[in-house]
Design a protein around this motif. Sequence first.
Motif, mmCIF file in Angstrom:
data_model
loop_
_atom_site.group_PDB
_atom_site.id
_atom_site.type_symbol
_atom_site.label_atom_id
_atom_site.label_comp_id
_atom_site.label_asym_id
_atom_site.label_seq_id
_atom_site.Cartn_x
_atom_site.Cartn_y
_atom_site.Cartn_z
ATOM 1 N N ILE A 13 0.855 -1.188 0.000
ATOM 2 C CA ILE A 13 0.000 0.000 0.000
ATOM 3 C C ILE A 13 0.892 1.240 0.000
ATOM 4 C CG2 ILE A 13 -1.747 1.325 1.281
ATOM 5 C CD1 ILE A 13 -2.836 -1.305 0.218
ATOM 6 N N HIS A 14 0.595 2.171 -0.891
ATOM 7 C CA HIS A 14 1.334 3.429 -0.942
ATOM 8 C C HIS A 14 0.418 4.551 -0.454
ATOM 9 C CE1 HIS A 14 3.714 6.810 -2.230
ATOM 10 N NE2 HIS A 14 2.766 7.206 -3.048
ATOM 11 N N CYS A 15 0.930 5.371 0.441
ATOM 12 C CA CYS A 15 0.177 6.522 0.951
ATOM 13 C C CYS A 15 0.587 7.760 0.173
ATOM 14 C CB CYS A 15 0.452 6.700 2.442
ATOM 15 S SG CYS A 15 -0.476 8.074 3.142
ATOM 16 N N ARG A 16 -0.371 8.456 -0.386
ATOM 17 C CA ARG A 16 -0.131 9.648 -1.202
ATOM 18 C C ARG A 16 -0.216 10.932 -0.381
ATOM 19 N NH1 ARG A 16 -3.676 10.931 -4.715
ATOM 20 N NH2 ARG A 16 -2.152 12.046 -5.955
ATOM 21 N N LEU A 17 0.073 10.847 0.899
ATOM 22 C CA LEU A 17 -0.078 11.996 1.786
ATOM 23 C C LEU A 17 0.753 13.192 1.326
ATOM 24 C CD1 LEU A 17 -1.495 13.038 4.282
ATOM 25 C CD2 LEU A 17 0.300 12.015 5.672
ATOM 26 N N ASP A 18 2.009 12.971 0.935
ATOM 27 C CA ASP A 18 2.859 14.074 0.459
ATOM 28 C C ASP A 18 2.230 14.811 -0.717
ATOM 29 O OD1 ASP A 18 5.023 14.265 2.164
ATOM 30 O OD2 ASP A 18 6.281 12.895 1.019
ATOM 31 N N GLU A 19 1.744 14.051 -1.693
ATOM 32 C CA GLU A 19 1.153 14.669 -2.877
ATOM 33 C C GLU A 19 -0.105 15.467 -2.531
ATOM 34 O OE1 GLU A 19 1.633 10.492 -4.641
ATOM 35 O OE2 GLU A 19 2.587 11.271 -2.831
ATOM 36 N N LEU A 20 -0.949 14.888 -1.674
ATOM 37 C CA LEU A 20 -2.188 15.570 -1.305
ATOM 38 C C LEU A 20 -1.908 16.838 -0.491
ATOM 39 C CD1 LEU A 20 -4.400 12.474 -0.480
ATOM 40 C CD2 LEU A 20 -4.577 13.966 -2.475
ATOM 41 N N SER A 32 -1.442 17.663 11.267
ATOM 42 C CA SER A 32 -1.363 17.084 12.610
ATOM 43 C C SER A 32 -2.262 17.842 13.581
ATOM 44 C CB SER A 32 0.085 17.106 13.096
ATOM 45 O OG SER A 32 0.172 16.723 14.439
ATOM 46 N N GLU A 33 -2.197 19.162 13.536
ATOM 47 C CA GLU A 33 -3.020 19.992 14.429
ATOM 48 C C GLU A 33 -4.501 19.858 14.102
ATOM 49 O OE1 GLU A 33 -1.255 23.825 13.768
ATOM 50 O OE2 GLU A 33 0.474 23.363 15.049
ATOM 51 N N THR A 34 -4.821 19.753 12.821
ATOM 52 C CA THR A 34 -6.219 19.663 12.394
ATOM 53 C C THR A 34 -6.861 18.338 12.792
ATOM 54 O OG1 THR A 34 -5.783 21.105 10.505
ATOM 55 C CG2 THR A 34 -7.765 19.751 10.383
ATOM 56 N N VAL A 35 -6.121 17.231 12.613
ATOM 57 C CA VAL A 35 -6.717 15.912 12.854
ATOM 58 C C VAL A 35 -6.419 15.354 14.238
ATOM 59 C CG1 VAL A 35 -6.770 15.330 10.410
ATOM 60 C CG2 VAL A 35 -4.840 14.599 11.782
ATOM 61 N N GLY A 36 -5.488 15.972 14.974
ATOM 62 C CA GLY A 36 -5.177 15.489 16.314
ATOM 63 C C GLY A 36 -4.357 14.209 16.321
ATOM 64 N N VAL A 37 -3.517 14.041 15.314
ATOM 65 C CA VAL A 37 -2.615 12.893 15.220
ATOM 66 C C VAL A 37 -1.199 13.449 15.238
ATOM 67 C CG1 VAL A 37 -1.859 10.981 13.739
ATOM 68 C CG2 VAL A 37 -4.290 11.523 13.929
ATOM 69 N N SER A 38 -0.307 12.767 15.954
ATOM 70 C CA SER A 38 1.060 13.287 16.077
ATOM 71 C C SER A 38 1.768 13.328 14.724
ATOM 72 C CB SER A 38 1.873 12.423 17.046
ATOM 73 O OG SER A 38 2.209 11.193 16.453
ATOM 74 N N ILE A 39 2.706 14.248 14.623
ATOM 75 C CA ILE A 39 3.521 14.352 13.410
ATOM 76 C C ILE A 39 4.268 13.045 13.172
ATOM 77 C CG2 ILE A 39 5.499 15.531 12.362
ATOM 78 C CD1 ILE A 39 4.562 18.078 13.782
ATOM 79 N N VAL A 40 4.743 12.433 14.236
ATOM 80 C CA VAL A 40 5.473 11.161 14.112
ATOM 81 C C VAL A 40 4.580 10.103 13.462
ATOM 82 C CG1 VAL A 40 6.545 9.274 15.396
ATOM 83 C CG2 VAL A 40 7.030 11.635 16.037
ATOM 84 N N LEU A 42 1.891 10.564 11.594
ATOM 85 C CA LEU A 42 1.617 10.941 10.207
ATOM 86 C C LEU A 42 2.829 10.681 9.322
ATOM 87 C CD1 LEU A 42 -0.413 14.251 10.648
ATOM 88 C CD2 LEU A 42 -1.272 12.011 9.924
ATOM 89 N N SER A 43 4.016 10.905 9.858
ATOM 90 C CA SER A 43 5.244 10.644 9.117
ATOM 91 C C SER A 43 5.402 9.162 8.809
ATOM 92 C CB SER A 43 6.456 11.157 9.911
ATOM 93 O OG SER A 43 7.646 10.919 9.207
ATOM 94 N N VAL A 44 5.082 8.311 9.769
ATOM 95 C CA VAL A 44 5.120 6.860 9.543
ATOM 96 C C VAL A 44 4.170 6.499 8.401
ATOM 97 C CG1 VAL A 44 4.470 4.624 10.549
ATOM 98 C CG2 VAL A 44 5.874 6.229 11.860
ATOM 99 N N LEU A 45 2.991 7.098 8.402
ATOM 100 C CA LEU A 45 2.011 6.834 7.354
ATOM 101 C C LEU A 45 2.514 7.325 6.000
ATOM 102 C CD1 LEU A 45 -0.866 5.819 6.738
ATOM 103 C CD2 LEU A 45 -1.681 8.130 7.216
ATOM 104 N N LYS A 46 3.002 8.555 5.937
ATOM 105 C CA LYS A 46 3.409 9.126 4.645
ATOM 106 C C LYS A 46 4.647 8.464 4.066
ATOM 107 C CE LYS A 46 6.289 13.181 5.495
ATOM 108 N NZ LYS A 46 7.299 13.019 4.481
ATOM 109 N N ASN A 47 5.451 7.846 4.919
ATOM 110 C CA ASN A 47 6.656 7.156 4.438
ATOM 111 C C ASN A 47 6.418 5.668 4.197
ATOM 112 O OD1 ASN A 47 8.517 9.369 4.352
ATOM 113 N ND2 ASN A 47 8.433 9.393 6.579
ATOM 114 N N ASP A 48 5.143 5.283 4.132
ATOM 115 C CA ASP A 48 4.747 3.906 3.830
ATOM 116 C C ASP A 48 5.310 2.890 4.818
ATOM 117 O OD1 ASP A 48 3.295 4.774 1.616
ATOM 118 O OD2 ASP A 48 4.962 4.483 0.236
ATOM 119 N N ARG A 49 5.451 3.294 6.076
ATOM 120 C CA ARG A 49 5.941 2.372 7.107
ATOM 121 C C ARG A 49 4.827 1.916 8.049
ATOM 122 N NH1 ARG A 49 9.819 6.498 8.052
ATOM 123 N NH2 ARG A 49 9.019 6.569 10.155
#
Length: 82
Positions: A13-20, A32-40, A42-49
């Motif tokens: 699965i590839h996350c297109r978070l960077d592009e969006l 991160s501030e809008t959704v209440g999820v830590s930057i860490v 979100l970073s794990v998600l956007k880096n496909d980890r």
Amino acid sequence: MAPREPEGEPTGIHCRLDELLAERGMTLTQLSETVGVSIVNLSVLKNDRAKAIRFSTLVAICDALRCTPGDLLERSGQEPPQ
């Protein structure tokens, strides 16, 4: 029980978070501030980890980015079904 994936193996699965984020002129910090999820996290998600994502988190990200889960996540390494 499903076989456990070895650490570091791709999920397919590839996350297109960077592009969006770029398309919407938004930073990871703002999201991160809008959704209440830590930057860490979100970073794990956007880096496909990421190995999993809660539906509530997916909905919050999609709401903030005005997109659908299909816009955010895509299957990688395979041809689309015919």
